[in-house]
Design an enzyme around this catalytic site. Structure first.
Site, PDB file in Angstrom:
ATOM      1  N   HIS A 128      48.756   2.155 -10.405  1.00  0.00           N
ATOM      2  CA  HIS A 128      49.826   3.085 -10.767  1.00  0.00           C
ATOM      3  C   HIS A 128      50.958   3.084  -9.750  1.00  0.00           C
ATOM      4  O   HIS A 128      50.846   2.506  -8.667  1.00  0.00           O
ATOM      5  CB  HIS A 128      49.281   4.502 -10.973  1.00  0.00           C
ATOM      6  CG  HIS A 128      48.648   5.130  -9.771  1.00  0.00           C
ATOM      7  ND1 HIS A 128      49.332   5.447  -8.618  1.00  0.00           N
ATOM      8  CD2 HIS A 128      47.370   5.530  -9.549  1.00  0.00           C
ATOM      9  CE1 HIS A 128      48.516   6.015  -7.757  1.00  0.00           C
ATOM     10  NE2 HIS A 128      47.314   6.074  -8.294  1.00  0.00           N
ATOM     11  N   CYS A 145      42.551   4.653  -6.334  1.00  0.00           N
ATOM     12  CA  CYS A 145      43.357   3.782  -7.192  1.00  0.00           C
ATOM     13  C   CYS A 145      44.076   2.710  -6.367  1.00  0.00           C
ATOM     14  O   CYS A 145      43.966   2.671  -5.149  1.00  0.00           O
ATOM     15  CB  CYS A 145      44.389   4.612  -7.954  1.00  0.00           C
ATOM     16  SG  CYS A 145      43.658   5.792  -9.103  1.00  0.00           S
TER      17      CYS A 145
END
Length: 170
Positions: A128, A145
Site C-alpha cells: 500500500h 504490510c
C-alpha cells in the site's frame, strides 16, 4: 474566430479532464500498457521490491515494512511482514493508505502454525501507499504490510492483477 476556437479548445480540455484518464478522486487510477507483471519479489533485508515479467525486472522500488521486520510473520500483532510465497488476492481502491493490493497471508501453513501455538495468525497484509499521513514515520512503520509512496502505489496498482505471485524473502 479565435475566441470561438479558444472556447472550443477549453471546453474539450474540460471534458477530457472530467472523464478521461483518471477518476473523481484526483486521478489515482493510471493505465499501464507495458509487459505483464508475472511475479513480485520482495527482499526484506534490502528493503527492495521488484516487479518481473518472466525473468526480466521491469520496475524496482524502495519499501517500508512492519515495525518489527526481522523474521517471518507468525502471529497477529507481531509487527512482522510475512515471508514465503503468496498471491495478490485483491485490489482495494478505497484503501486508507491511498490504494492497496491484498496479499494472501495467512495461508494454511501460517494458520496451522499459529493455532499450534494457541494464537491467531493475523491478516490484512497489503502492498500500500502512505496516504500522506504516514510520511516521516521512519522506514518500517506498518503493522506488517509493504509500503511504498502514494505515487508508486498508483503505478504498481495499475501493473498488478489479482493472482500474481509474490515471493517475500528475508
Amino acid at each position: 474566430m479565435q475566441r470561438r476556437t479558444l472556447l472550443l479548445g477549453l471546453s474539450t480540455a474540460a471534458l477530457l479532464a472530467a472523464c478521461g484518464g483518471g477518476d473523481s478522486a484526483g486521478g489515482k487510477f493510471r493505465r499501464y500498457n507495458g509487459p505483464r507483471v508475472t511475479q513480485i519479489q520482495v527482499f526484506k533485508g534490502e528493503r527492495k521490491m521488484y516487479l518481473l515479467s518472466g525473468p526480466k525486472v521491469i520496475k524496482k522500488y524502495k519499501i517500508g515494512l512492519g515495525g518489527n521486520p526481522t523474521g517471518p510473520k507468525r502471529f497477529e500483532g507481531d509487527g512482522k511482514t510475512p515471508e514465503g510465497y503468496y498471491l495478490i488476492s485483491h485490489r482495494n481502491p478505497n484503501s486508507a493508505y491511498h490504494l492497496s493490493l491484498g496479499i494472501s497471508y495467512p495461508n494454511e501453513q501460517d494458520v496451522a502454525f499459529a493455532e499450534s501455538q494457541g494464537k491467531r495468525p493475523g491478516g490484512d497484509i497489503f502492498i500500500h501507499g502512505q496516504a500522506g499521513k504516514n510520511r516521516g514515520r521512519g522506514k518500517d512503520w506498518t503493522a506488517g504490510c509493504i509500503a511504498v509512496t502514494d505515487d508508486e502505489i498508483e503505478e504498481i496498482y495499475s501493473m498488478i492483477t489479482p493472482g500474481t505471485g509474490i515471493w517475500i524473502f528475508p
